[in-house]
Design a protein around this motif. Structure first.
Motif, PDB file in Angstrom:
ATOM      1  N   ALA A  71       0.824  -1.214   0.000  1.00  0.00           N
ATOM      2  CA  ALA A  71       0.000   0.000   0.000  1.00  0.00           C
ATOM      3  C   ALA A  71       0.850   1.254   0.000  1.00  0.00           C
ATOM      4  O   ALA A  71       0.543   2.250  -0.661  1.00  0.00           O
ATOM      5  N   LYS A  72       1.953   1.237   0.739  1.00  0.00           N
ATOM      6  CA  LYS A  72       2.791   2.434   0.844  1.00  0.00           C
ATOM      7  C   LYS A  72       3.713   2.615  -0.351  1.00  0.00           C
ATOM      8  O   LYS A  72       4.228   3.700  -0.594  1.00  0.00           O
ATOM      9  N   GLY A  73       3.982   1.515  -1.061  1.00  0.00           N
ATOM     10  CA  GLY A  73       4.987   1.582  -2.114  1.00  0.00           C
ATOM     11  C   GLY A  73       6.370   1.696  -1.508  1.00  0.00           C
ATOM     12  O   GLY A  73       7.258   2.343  -2.053  1.00  0.00           O
ATOM     13  N   ARG A  74       6.523   1.060  -0.330  1.00  0.00           N
ATOM     14  CA  ARG A  74       7.792   1.144   0.380  1.00  0.00           C
ATOM     15  C   ARG A  74       8.591  -0.134   0.144  1.00  0.00           C
ATOM     16  O   ARG A  74       8.017  -1.226   0.170  1.00  0.00           O
ATOM     17  N   PRO A  75       9.913  -0.023  -0.055  1.00  0.00           N
ATOM     18  CA  PRO A  75      10.718  -1.230  -0.236  1.00  0.00           C
ATOM     19  C   PRO A  75      10.569  -2.148   0.976  1.00  0.00           C
ATOM     20  O   PRO A  75      10.580  -1.671   2.109  1.00  0.00           O
TER      21      PRO A  75
ATOM     22  N   PRO B 241       3.910   1.898  10.044  1.00  0.00           N
ATOM     23  CA  PRO B 241       4.653   3.078   9.599  1.00  0.00           C
ATOM     24  C   PRO B 241       3.691   4.252   9.508  1.00  0.00           C
ATOM     25  O   PRO B 241       2.475   4.071   9.650  1.00  0.00           O
ATOM     26  N   SER B 242       4.198   5.434   9.299  1.00  0.00           N
ATOM     27  CA  SER B 242       3.332   6.581   9.075  1.00  0.00           C
ATOM     28  C   SER B 242       2.443   6.285   7.868  1.00  0.00           C
ATOM     29  O   SER B 242       2.893   5.668   6.899  1.00  0.00           O
ATOM     30  N   ALA B 243       1.171   6.728   7.944  1.00  0.00           N
ATOM     31  CA  ALA B 243       0.172   6.342   6.937  1.00  0.00           C
ATOM     32  C   ALA B 243       0.199   7.271   5.733  1.00  0.00           C
ATOM     33  O   ALA B 243      -0.781   7.954   5.425  1.00  0.00           O
ATOM     34  N   ASN B 244       1.364   7.301   5.080  1.00  0.00           N
ATOM     35  CA  ASN B 244       1.521   8.099   3.859  1.00  0.00           C
ATOM     36  C   ASN B 244       2.226   7.233   2.839  1.00  0.00           C
ATOM     37  O   ASN B 244       2.845   6.236   3.199  1.00  0.00           O
ATOM     38  N   ARG B 245       2.140   7.626   1.583  1.00  0.00           N
ATOM     39  CA  ARG B 245       2.914   6.902   0.574  1.00  0.00           C
ATOM     40  C   ARG B 245       4.386   7.212   0.756  1.00  0.00           C
ATOM     41  O   ARG B 245       4.750   8.269   1.292  1.00  0.00           O
TER      42      ARG B 245
ATOM     43  N   VAL C  38       4.895  13.449   2.915  1.00  0.00           N
ATOM     44  CA  VAL C  38       4.713  14.056   4.236  1.00  0.00           C
ATOM     45  C   VAL C  38       3.794  13.185   5.103  1.00  0.00           C
ATOM     46  O   VAL C  38       2.768  12.706   4.630  1.00  0.00           O
ATOM     47  N   SER C  39       4.158  12.964   6.345  1.00  0.00           N
ATOM     48  CA  SER C  39       3.346  12.145   7.248  1.00  0.00           C
ATOM     49  C   SER C  39       2.003  12.813   7.550  1.00  0.00           C
ATOM     50  O   SER C  39       1.917  14.034   7.623  1.00  0.00           O
ATOM     51  N   PRO C  40       0.956  11.991   7.746  1.00  0.00           N
ATOM     52  CA  PRO C  40      -0.382  12.514   8.013  1.00  0.00           C
ATOM     53  C   PRO C  40      -0.614  12.805   9.495  1.00  0.00           C
ATOM     54  O   PRO C  40      -0.251  11.990  10.346  1.00  0.00           O
TER      55      PRO C  40
ATOM     56  N   ALA D 100      16.514  12.851   1.643  1.00  0.00           N
ATOM     57  CA  ALA D 100      15.336  13.529   1.090  1.00  0.00           C
ATOM     58  C   ALA D 100      14.090  12.741   1.465  1.00  0.00           C
ATOM     59  O   ALA D 100      13.791  11.718   0.883  1.00  0.00           O
ATOM     60  N   HIS D 101      13.376  13.213   2.450  1.00  0.00           N
ATOM     61  CA  HIS D 101      12.185  12.521   2.926  1.00  0.00           C
ATOM     62  C   HIS D 101      11.222  13.620   3.353  1.00  0.00           C
ATOM     63  O   HIS D 101      11.602  14.775   3.426  1.00  0.00           O
ATOM     64  N   TYR D 102       9.985  13.256   3.625  1.00  0.00           N
ATOM     65  CA  TYR D 102       9.026  14.256   4.091  1.00  0.00           C
ATOM     66  C   TYR D 102       8.858  15.375   3.072  1.00  0.00           C
ATOM     67  O   TYR D 102       8.854  16.548   3.423  1.00  0.00           O
TER      68      TYR D 102
HETATM   69 MG    MG Z   1       7.294   7.598   7.621  1.00  0.00          MG
END
Ligand code: MG
Ligand code: TXA
Length: 333
Positions: A50-54, A145-149, A153-155, A233-235
């Motif tokens: 869902a997040k598209g996270r590795p 994890p934080s509920a963002n892609r 930016v975290s929700p 580079a995040h957020y």
């Molecule tokens: Mg996060």
């Protein structure tokens, strides 16, 4: 679908979805999390998808307070070193994540295959109600994890989560997050405490609780590449974020004059612009208040379609470290 997380019906429904291996977004005092049964590798796979996270990026596992939490601790982690126990005593439930040595064979997917695992006991009453209901039904903890892609930016509100994932995801609404930036992360798996991610619980507070010097991530012999929250580079919002001091912001607005457009300014100072198209938001003077608004402000300014967000550099003091860290990462994108 957004449900009021303060109702027993919503908690029951969310626990039912989680038990069946599904995903539920839930509020914490820091940011909203995207939860799945941490004991089920297939449920956890749903988070990465869902997040598209590795899938080799480890997730934080949230545990209940009280006896159920203690049970979960010994299920997921090997016995904690004394300084980690002191941190649990001092700050749980609260915005502190501990990286500890994992029990082999448990929470493998949640840990991204690492031999360590991130554990946190959140203070938000809706998170606690959900964790208690899950523990009651054999779900020992929620990977969240934080509920963002990935990379976004975290929700900090239920609506932010809804914007990220749409109507198919069940979101428990617990109001706007009080802290607003993600938990402080302390690695407790290396014999001495190491700060991996600054947050509302400060360096000074951690050192006071442990009686030990808190080491820095970049002083490690082999710096840990595993934390996506520590990627340079995040957020990142869509707009380009620039950190500037008050004088540079004023000079920039003066140079652009009446033709300034597509720019937003978030500053403690109140700069003057000759253009009515410059969007201005006042940054709080207080670090905690600033953290609470940070991600919501970035999202809101992004939604206005600005190309540039000029942010006044936060003060260089310990209480601002978490805010400074998030802004520097947003600006590095
Ligand atoms: Mg996060
Ligand atoms: O406040 C928070 O911590 C929020 C709420 C939802 O609890 N959660 C959160 O999760 O920020 P996430 O996945 O977006 O960030 C967790 C961070 C990541 O940078 C991850 O790599 C790191 O924790 N982490 C988790 N387990 C780890 C481990 N075993 N070793 C090193 N880093 C770890």
């Amino acid at each position: 679908m957004i449900l009021d997380g303060r109702t027993a019906e919503a908690i029951d429904e969310a626990a039912r979805v989680l038990r069946a291996g599904g995903l539920v977004a839930f509020p914490t005092e820091t940011v909203y999390g995207l939860g799945a049964d941490a004991g089920s590798d297939s449920a956890v796979a749903g988070i990465f998808a869902a997040k598209g996270r590795p899938s080799d990026h480890p997730l934080i596992v949230h545990v209940a307070a009280g006896p159920k939490g203690t049970e979960a601790l010994s299920r997921f982690a090997q016995p904690l070193p004394p300084f980690a126990q002191k941190l649990v005593q001092a700050f749980w439930p609260g915005p502190l994540t501990l990286i500890v040595t994992r029990q082999p064979g448990v929470g493998t997917a949640a840990a991204g295959g690492q031999d360590t695992i991130g554990l946190r006991c959140p203070a938000h009453p809706v998170a606690q109600a959900l964790l208690a209901a899950c523990a009651e039904h054999g779900v020992p903890g929620l990977a969240g994890p934080s509920a963002n892609r990935f990379g976004r930016v975290s929700p900090t509100t239920a609506l932010h989560v809804h914007e990220e994932f749409g109507d198919d995801l069940l979101v428990l609404d617990g109001g706007p997050c009080a802290v607003g930036i993600e938990s402080t992360i302390v690695d407790c798996s290396r014999g001495a405490p190491v700060l991996l991610r600054p947050g509302a619980i400060s360096r000074v507070q951690i050192e006071a609780a442990t009686g030990e010097r808190l080491q820095d991530r970049d002083t490690l012999a082999a710096p840990d590449p595993r934390a996506s929250g520590t990627l340079e580079a995040h957020y990142a919002p869509n707009a380009k974020v620039r950190l500037m001091d008050a004088r540079a912001i004023q000079t920039g607005l003066d140079v652009l004059g009446a033709s300034a457009a597509h720019i937003a300014v978030w500053a403690r100072s109140v700069p003057r612009s000759r253009s009515a198209r410059v969007i201005q938001r006042r940054m709080p003077d207080d670090a905690a208040a600033c953290a609470q608004q940070l991600f919501a402000v970035l999202r809101e300014l992004d939604a206005q379609g600005v190309k540039l967000i000029w942010v006044e550099t936060p003060p260089d003091t310990g209480e601002w470290e978490g805010v400074r860290d998030r802004l520097q990462r947003a600006a590095a994108a």
